[in-house]
Design a protein around this motif. Structure first.
Motif, PDB file in Angstrom:
ATOM      1  N   THR A 252      19.226  24.053 -19.189  1.00  0.00           N
ATOM      2  CA  THR A 252      20.572  23.668 -19.604  1.00  0.00           C
ATOM      3  C   THR A 252      21.172  22.735 -18.566  1.00  0.00           C
ATOM      4  N   LEU A 253      22.013  21.819 -19.072  1.00  0.00           N
ATOM      5  CA  LEU A 253      22.695  20.846 -18.219  1.00  0.00           C
ATOM      6  C   LEU A 253      24.194  20.990 -18.397  1.00  0.00           C
ATOM      7  N   ILE A 254      24.922  20.896 -17.294  1.00  0.00           N
ATOM      8  CA  ILE A 254      26.386  20.950 -17.331  1.00  0.00           C
ATOM      9  C   ILE A 254      26.938  19.791 -16.529  1.00  0.00           C
TER      10      ILE A 254
ATOM     11  N   GLY B  94      24.497  15.218 -15.425  1.00  0.00           N
ATOM     12  CA  GLY B  94      25.100  16.471 -14.978  1.00  0.00           C
ATOM     13  C   GLY B  94      24.220  17.177 -13.973  1.00  0.00           C
ATOM     14  N   VAL B  95      24.380  18.499 -13.935  1.00  0.00           N
ATOM     15  CA  VAL B  95      23.635  19.336 -12.995  1.00  0.00           C
ATOM     16  C   VAL B  95      22.842  20.349 -13.799  1.00  0.00           C
ATOM     17  N   ILE B  96      21.583  20.567 -13.414  1.00  0.00           N
ATOM     18  CA  ILE B  96      20.762  21.569 -14.096  1.00  0.00           C
ATOM     19  C   ILE B  96      21.312  22.947 -13.752  1.00  0.00           C
ATOM     20  N   ASP B  97      21.683  23.683 -14.783  1.00  0.00           N
ATOM     21  CA  ASP B  97      22.274  25.003 -14.567  1.00  0.00           C
ATOM     22  C   ASP B  97      21.212  26.100 -14.589  1.00  0.00           C
ATOM     23  N   GLN B  98      20.378  26.113 -15.625  1.00  0.00           N
ATOM     24  CA  GLN B  98      19.339  27.134 -15.737  1.00  0.00           C
ATOM     25  C   GLN B  98      18.015  26.478 -16.101  1.00  0.00           C
TER      26      GLN B  98
ATOM     27  N   GLU C 271      16.856  23.656 -10.747  1.00  0.00           N
ATOM     28  CA  GLU C 271      18.227  24.169 -10.846  1.00  0.00           C
ATOM     29  C   GLU C 271      19.085  23.647  -9.695  1.00  0.00           C
ATOM     30  N   GLY C 272      20.323  23.241 -10.049  1.00  0.00           N
ATOM     31  CA  GLY C 272      21.262  22.763  -9.054  1.00  0.00           C
ATOM     32  C   GLY C 272      21.149  21.300  -8.739  1.00  0.00           C
ATOM     33  N   GLU C 273      20.128  20.615  -9.258  1.00  0.00           N
ATOM     34  CA  GLU C 273      19.948  19.195  -8.972  1.00  0.00           C
ATOM     35  C   GLU C 273      20.739  18.363  -9.977  1.00  0.00           C
ATOM     36  N   ALA C 274      21.351  17.296  -9.491  1.00  0.00           N
ATOM     37  CA  ALA C 274      22.080  16.361 -10.352  1.00  0.00           C
ATOM     38  C   ALA C 274      21.095  15.365 -10.957  1.00  0.00           C
ATOM     39  N   VAL C 275      21.278  15.072 -12.238  1.00  0.00           N
ATOM     40  CA  VAL C 275      20.382  14.147 -12.936  1.00  0.00           C
ATOM     41  C   VAL C 275      21.222  13.120 -13.695  1.00  0.00           C
ATOM     42  N   ARG C 276      20.594  11.994 -14.017  1.00  0.00           N
ATOM     43  CA  ARG C 276      21.246  10.926 -14.769  1.00  0.00           C
ATOM     44  C   ARG C 276      20.841  11.006 -16.241  1.00  0.00           C
ATOM     45  N   PRO C 277      21.621  10.438 -17.139  1.00  0.00           N
ATOM     46  CA  PRO C 277      21.202  10.383 -18.543  1.00  0.00           C
ATOM     47  C   PRO C 277      19.893   9.597 -18.676  1.00  0.00           C
ATOM     48  N   GLY C 278      18.935  10.160 -19.422  1.00  0.00           N
ATOM     49  CA  GLY C 278      17.645   9.498 -19.610  1.00  0.00           C
ATOM     50  C   GLY C 278      16.629   9.770 -18.527  1.00  0.00           C
ATOM     51  N   GLN C 279      17.005  10.472 -17.468  1.00  0.00           N
ATOM     52  CA  GLN C 279      16.052  10.772 -16.389  1.00  0.00           C
ATOM     53  C   GLN C 279      15.027  11.780 -16.884  1.00  0.00           C
ATOM     54  N   VAL C 280      13.738  11.572 -16.518  1.00  0.00           N
ATOM     55  CA  VAL C 280      12.676  12.485 -16.935  1.00  0.00           C
ATOM     56  C   VAL C 280      12.800  13.791 -16.160  1.00  0.00           C
TER      57      VAL C 280
END
Length: 407
Positions: A246-248, A225-229, A117-126
């Protein structure tokens, strides 16, 4: 011998009989006139009490001294398209294409977690990996179908050579080609099932039947985006379609405003909207209304307008309540008066219309809506009339004074 008296008596009475008849006729004539009574004159209903009478017109006439002291300013009203601003409550949601729910594509166990939670991720990132027996079976089916197809391709190639040399019959080649077509169809079906789990073409085609590693299914981020939950923990079992996280993407949000139904006709798609915090803001976000919902919101009993807005320095965030200001206008020409011209007689809104240089008529009006600076009038005023915009309270007091004086 005595004469009969009857002849004398009859003769002597004749004058009295005539006189009596005359008196009777005179008395009858007098009695007829005296008995006929003249009806009293009909009393009319005062105009103020008649049912068909309108409200009494109240006029305030200023003398020279009053006119000089009050110096009433007026404004001329015109029928035109009136711009105005609606102030509405609103709420912030993630933008539709900037929000994603990551669900389990298959039943299994959470074997590894790579983002929290709270970490930013890229599209396609595992994001995590699942250990699944069902996934292992699907992978085995694919590898077996691919191996069968490879074998049949080689067999068909050999049979074609033999048929050309007339060593093998044509029927043998036809059967082998049919088997190859079925094998290729099996490979395509197995490949599609694996693709449905979110695997890439390169990942599937890179498998080998000699691999002995534990079959783990990677779950990747559909958007950046950022992992919300994060709803799963390491080692937890999940079934297909369970929500895992969830991602936002906070770069863009959806703002929903709640318009009272009686004012919804004034709002159109494309109207400018300003979004700010519930407290006053000197620099609100500006956008336009994208869509308007056709039905009332069940919770707020209001018409919902939607605006997609870019965020500024992380504001606003989904879940926040905001204030919307929609700059719009009337769909048809209307008469709008300054709020300074409107006062109330009880619950009835009234204005003072100048009918002569120092004469004002107290006029009841009907209001359709009241804005921050103007009120839209639907009845009581005509295009081109002048209304008092100053000293309205003094004119109201003078109208009451004259009303009491008349009573």
């Amino acid at each position: 011998m005595r004469r009969p008296t009857s002849g004398c008596s009859t003769g002597s009475r004749r004058p009295w009989n005539g006189l009596g008849l005359l008196l009777v006729l005179l008395l009858a004539g007098c009695g007829g006139d005296g008995g006929r009574q003249t009806p009293p004159p009909e009393v009319g209903v005062p105009p103020s009490l008649r049912e068909d009478a309108g409200p009494p017109v109240q006029v305030v006439r200023l003398d020279e001294r009053q006119a000089a002291e009050l110096s009433v300013r007026t404004a001329r009203v015109r029928a035109a398209l009136a711009p105005y601003t609606l102030s509405l409550p609103g709420e912030v949601l993630p933008a539709p294409d900037h929000y994603a729910v990551v669900s389990a594509p298959i039943s299994g166990r959470v074997a590894r977690i790579y983002a929290h939670e709270g970490e930013a991720v890229r599209p396609g990132q595992v994001l995590l990996e699942l250990e699944s027996l069902e996934f292992a079976n699907l992978a085995a089916d694919y590898l077996q179908a691919r191996a069968d197809a490879t074998y049949l391709e080689e067999r068909v190639a050999r049979l074609r050579t033999l048929v050309e040399k007339q060593i093998s019959p044509r029927s043998t080649l036809d059967k082998a080609e049919a088997d190859l077509a079925r094998a290729r169809a099996g490979v395509g079906a197995a490949f599609a099932r694996l693709k449905a789990l979110g695997l890439s073409d390169a990942t599937i085609e890179g498998w080998s039947s000699t691999d002995r590693e534990r079959p783990l299914l990677p779950v990747t981020a559909p958007i950046g985006g950022v992992i919300d939950q994060h709803r799963v923990d390491l080692g937890r079992s999940v079934t297909a379609y369970d929500e895992m996280l969830t991602l936002i993407d906070p770069a863009r949000v959806l703002v929903r405003g709640f318009v009272p139904p009686e004012e919804a006709a004034f709002v159109q798609v494309g109207d400018t909207v300003e979004v700010g915090p519930r407290s006053a803001s000197a620099h609100p976000l500006t956008g336009r209304i994208a869509t308007i919902n056709p039905a009332l919101d069940e919770a707020n009993r209001a018409v919902v307008v939607n605006a997609l807005m870019p965020t500024r320095e992380g504001w606003p965030r989904p879940g926040q309540t905001v204030n919307l200001r929609i700059r719009t206008g009337t769909p048809r020409p209307v008469i709008a008066v300054p709020l300074a011209a409107v006062t109330y007689d009880g619950e009835q809104p009234v204005v003072f219309v100048r009918t002569a240089p120092a004469t004002f008529e107290k006029r009841p009006i009907t209001l359709e809506r009241i804005g921050p600076e103007e009120a839209v009038v639907t009845a009581g005023l005509a295009d081109g009339e002048e209304v008092a915009v100053s000293q309205v309270f003094s004119l109201k007091a003078l109208s009451r004074f004259e009303q009491y004086a008349e009573e």
